[in-house]
Every structure is written in C-alpha cells, then in structure tokens.
Design an enzyme around this catalytic site. Sequence first.
Site, PDB file in Angstrom:
ATOM      1  N   TYR A  26     -10.411 -10.955   9.772  1.00  0.00           N
ATOM      2  CA  TYR A  26     -11.332 -11.304   9.633  1.00  0.00           C
ATOM      3  C   TYR A  26     -10.379 -13.498   9.132  1.00  0.00           C
ATOM      4  O   TYR A  26      -9.765 -13.128   8.793  1.00  0.00           O
ATOM      5  CB  TYR A  26     -12.554 -11.668   7.931  1.00  0.00           C
ATOM      6  CG  TYR A  26     -11.557 -11.692   7.364  1.00  0.00           C
ATOM      7  CD1 TYR A  26     -11.094 -10.395   6.129  1.00  0.00           C
ATOM      8  CD2 TYR A  26     -11.729 -13.353   6.289  1.00  0.00           C
ATOM      9  CE1 TYR A  26     -10.729 -11.571   4.763  1.00  0.00           C
ATOM     10  CE2 TYR A  26     -11.379 -13.358   4.581  1.00  0.00           C
ATOM     11  CZ  TYR A  26     -10.900 -12.103   4.431  1.00  0.00           C
ATOM     12  OH  TYR A  26     -10.252 -12.967   3.141  1.00  0.00           O
ATOM     13  N   THR A  80       3.069   0.740  21.769  1.00  0.00           N
ATOM     14  CA  THR A  80       4.195   2.047  21.416  1.00  0.00           C
ATOM     15  C   THR A  80       3.235   3.130  21.581  1.00  0.00           C
ATOM     16  O   THR A  80       2.929   3.135  21.006  1.00  0.00           O
ATOM     17  CB  THR A  80       5.022   1.378  20.866  1.00  0.00           C
ATOM     18  OG1 THR A  80       5.225   0.338  20.187  1.00  0.00           O
ATOM     19  CG2 THR A  80       6.164   2.433  20.468  1.00  0.00           C
ATOM     20  N   ASN A 118      -5.451   1.650  -1.431  1.00  0.00           N
ATOM     21  CA  ASN A 118      -5.727   0.468  -1.566  1.00  0.00           C
ATOM     22  C   ASN A 118      -7.042   0.261  -3.034  1.00  0.00           C
ATOM     23  O   ASN A 118      -6.635  -0.617  -3.405  1.00  0.00           O
ATOM     24  CB  ASN A 118      -6.700   0.171  -0.330  1.00  0.00           C
ATOM     25  CG  ASN A 118      -7.890   0.569  -0.556  1.00  0.00           C
ATOM     26  OD1 ASN A 118      -8.003   1.451  -1.109  1.00  0.00           O
ATOM     27  ND2 ASN A 118      -8.639  -0.058   0.012  1.00  0.00           N
ATOM     28  N   ALA A 143      -1.683   1.365  15.901  1.00  0.00           N
ATOM     29  CA  ALA A 143      -1.449   3.302  15.479  1.00  0.00           C
ATOM     30  C   ALA A 143      -0.102   2.846  13.593  1.00  0.00           C
ATOM     31  O   ALA A 143      -0.012   3.710  12.748  1.00  0.00           O
ATOM     32  CB  ALA A 143      -0.309   4.540  16.370  1.00  0.00           C
ATOM     33  N   LYS A 157       0.504  -1.346  -0.122  1.00  0.00           N
ATOM     34  CA  LYS A 157       0.177  -0.261   0.017  1.00  0.00           C
ATOM     35  C   LYS A 157       1.223   1.508  -0.088  1.00  0.00           C
ATOM     36  O   LYS A 157       1.009   2.171  -0.739  1.00  0.00           O
ATOM     37  CB  LYS A 157      -1.059   0.237   1.174  1.00  0.00           C
ATOM     38  CG  LYS A 157      -2.389  -1.199   1.152  1.00  0.00           C
ATOM     39  CD  LYS A 157      -3.393  -1.037   2.183  1.00  0.00           C
ATOM     40  CE  LYS A 157      -3.421  -2.304   2.421  1.00  0.00           C
ATOM     41  NZ  LYS A 157      -5.316  -2.043   3.366  1.00  0.00           N
TER      42      LYS A 157
HETATM   43  P1  ATR Z   1      -0.892  -2.756   9.559  1.00  0.00           P
HETATM   44  O1  ATR Z   1      -0.393  -1.712   8.245  1.00  0.00           O
HETATM   45  O2  ATR Z   1      -1.365  -3.846   9.321  1.00  0.00           O
HETATM   46  O3  ATR Z   1      -1.630  -1.384  10.418  1.00  0.00           O
HETATM   47  P2  ATR Z   1       2.045  -2.156  10.669  1.00  0.00           P
HETATM   48  O4  ATR Z   1       1.986  -0.423  10.155  1.00  0.00           O
HETATM   49  O5  ATR Z   1       3.460  -2.800  10.600  1.00  0.00           O
HETATM   50  O6  ATR Z   1       0.769  -2.449  10.123  1.00  0.00           O
HETATM   51  O7  ATR Z   1       0.951  -1.428  11.948  1.00  0.00           O
HETATM   52  C1  ATR Z   1       1.116  -2.565  13.600  1.00  0.00           C
HETATM   53  C2  ATR Z   1       0.394  -2.144  14.273  1.00  0.00           C
HETATM   54  O8  ATR Z   1      -0.283  -3.566  15.364  1.00  0.00           O
HETATM   55  C3  ATR Z   1       0.712  -1.682  15.508  1.00  0.00           C
HETATM   56  O9  ATR Z   1       0.172  -0.881  16.020  1.00  0.00           O
HETATM   57  C4  ATR Z   1       1.811  -2.512  16.500  1.00  0.00           C
HETATM   58  O10 ATR Z   1       2.298  -1.994  17.201  1.00  0.00           O
HETATM   59  P3  ATR Z   1       3.530  -0.712  17.583  1.00  0.00           P
HETATM   60  O11 ATR Z   1       3.818   0.321  17.259  1.00  0.00           O
HETATM   61  O12 ATR Z   1       3.535  -1.030  19.033  1.00  0.00           O
HETATM   62  O13 ATR Z   1       4.457  -1.680  17.042  1.00  0.00           O
HETATM   63  C5  ATR Z   1       0.389  -3.412  16.534  1.00  0.00           C
HETATM   64  N1  ATR Z   1       1.036  -4.828  17.412  1.00  0.00           N
HETATM   65  C6  ATR Z   1       1.733  -5.822  16.373  1.00  0.00           C
HETATM   66  N2  ATR Z   1       1.492  -7.067  17.084  1.00  0.00           N
HETATM   67  C7  ATR Z   1       0.522  -6.887  18.035  1.00  0.00           C
HETATM   68  C8  ATR Z   1       0.803  -7.286  19.146  1.00  0.00           C
HETATM   69  N3  ATR Z   1       0.950  -8.947  19.858  1.00  0.00           N
HETATM   70  N4  ATR Z   1      -0.004  -7.212  20.419  1.00  0.00           N
HETATM   71  C9  ATR Z   1      -0.244  -5.250  20.028  1.00  0.00           C
HETATM   72  N5  ATR Z   1      -0.560  -4.794  18.983  1.00  0.00           N
HETATM   73  C10 ATR Z   1       0.534  -5.431  17.968  1.00  0.00           C
END
Ligand code: ATR
Length: 271
Positions: A218, A154, A87, A129, A66
């Site tokens: 999903y 985070t 998208n 986020a 994306k």
């Molecule tokens: P996407 O495009 O799917 O949003 P991304 O930009 O890599 O993918 O973001 C992943 C999100 O899932 C982030 O908010 C991440 O938290 P961090 O910013 O702390 O990395 C969150 N995330 C991933 N694995 C997680 C977990 N096991 N528990 C809680 N939050 C998680």
Amino acid sequence: MSDLYAVFGNPIAHSKSPDIHHAFAAQTQQNLVYEKRLPELGGFADAVQQLLADGGLGANVTVPFKHDAYDLVDELSDLAQRAGAVNTIEVIENGKLKGHNTDGLGLVRDLTVNIGVELKGKRVLLLGAGGAARGVMQPLLAEDTAKLIVSNRTKEKGLQLARDFGDCGFTCGTGFDELKDKPFDVIINATAASLSGDVPPINPGVIAAETVCYDMMYSNEPTAFLKWCAEQGATLLHDGLGMLVEQAAEAFAIWRGVRPDTQVVMAQMRP
Ligand code: ATR
C-alpha cells in the site's frame, strides 16, 4: 500501568501499526501502549528479550524479521508453521512465546468482507513466490478457490510453492511467460516489484474489466501494479491497506480476546 506491545522491523519509521493498534484500543476501551522498535539486523532475539524485560505482552513482526521470529518462538500456530514465518508473537504461560501468522487471514478478510469478493469457485492468480506469497497460500485455498495459480519470475520457485500447498487445494505454479489470454477473477500481487516501482511482466490478457486486482503493498499513491492494471482496463483496484488493518485486527484479537471494528479504522488510516 498500560500493557505494552511493539512492532519490530527495519526500517520501521513509517509503520502505521502503532496508529492502528491505538485506534483499536481506544475503540474497545483497552489500556495499552504500542511502540515501534528498530532492531539491528541480527539483533532480533535481543530486541525481543528487551521487550519482555520491559513487561511486553506481545509483538508484531515485519520485514526482515519474520523468519527470525519463526526460529525464536517456543510454539507455532498451524498457519505460522505452514507459512514458515511469524508476524505476531504472543506471550503465553511461563513467559513462553507463541508465533502466529495473521497475514493470510487479513488478506482473505479484506477480500471477502471489505471488498465483498466470494473466493469460492474463483480462478485466482497469485504473483510472486517469496515469503509474502507463502504466507497467504493456506488461507486462500481454505476459501475453496477453483484454481490458485502461483506465477513467479523464477518459475521453479512458483512450482515449488504450489507443490508445498498441494494438500490444501487445487494449485499449480507457472512462469510469467506461460500465462495465457484468459482473464482471472482475482489477481493478487505478492511480489516485491512495487518496492522498486516495477510491474511483473505478465500477459495483459489475464485482466478483464471485472477482474479484482489486489496489490498487497500500500502507499498513498496508487502502486505501479494497480496503475498498470487500470491501463489494461481493470476497474476493481485495491491496495494492501485493508490487509494491513485486518492482519492487525487478528493480532489484536489474539492478544486481547476482542475483535475491533476495522471499517472505522481503515477510514481513519486512508489519507
Ligand atoms: P517477500 O517476503 O516480500 O515475499 P521475498 O521472499 O524476497 O520477499 O520474495 C520476493 C518476491 O518478489 C519473489 O517472488 C521475487 O521473484 P523471484 O523469486 O524471481 O526473485 C519477486 N520479485 C522481486 N522483484 C521483482 C520484480 N522486479 N519483478 C517481478 N517479481 C519480482
């Protein structure tokens, strides 16, 4: 000859998008073919060129391309600009590419039309986020939510995301550990935690029986997040299939100028 569209992703084998778009096409009597295409990582631009050479008129873009799509297109819709991600690609005049982002509209339409939740004046908790969360911020705030809390593992990223959309409505960021014992009206999981079967470690006190719990993921089985919400007493549980179908309908409307009936297609997609 049929008009050609495609979805780009890696992996892509399990994408439901071709089934959804073929169902829309049958319903609206449009003559089109919609393919899955698997660019190599780093090969997105070449894959788009190939689609155009094959006569393609548009494409959907999913993980992890994306941002590549955002960088590649010649023009961006306002939503794609704010989301920082594309998208849906539309081929416009002179072979130029316009990038759209229909994810947030798809989520809002699923919540408000299919599920029947009035978002205006509601307290909404958005978990995550990353890119998925950023893509839905503006359409959620446009519904005039009373408060949109962005909570992230985070914390700083949650604060930043809320700051980036502060001009669109009342939103603020927190860490997971700062969530209080006060139920939200709607909780949306936009983290990638479900991919690994994890649940964001949040205070169960944010959930009441009448809280609408929504997982943007999903799967055929209830997601880990929705199972956990049910264990906390939630009864209104929804996965992201409706969002998937609605974002596809928005893309279809951009390409074909006609909006398909999503209810019928959602029922067909549910195993
Ligand atoms: P996407 O495009 O799917 O949003 P991304 O930009 O890599 O993918 O973001 C992943 C999100 O899932 C982030 O908010 C991440 O938290 P961090 O910013 O702390 O990395 C969150 N995330 C991933 N694995 C997680 C977990 N096991 N528990 C809680 N939050 C998680």
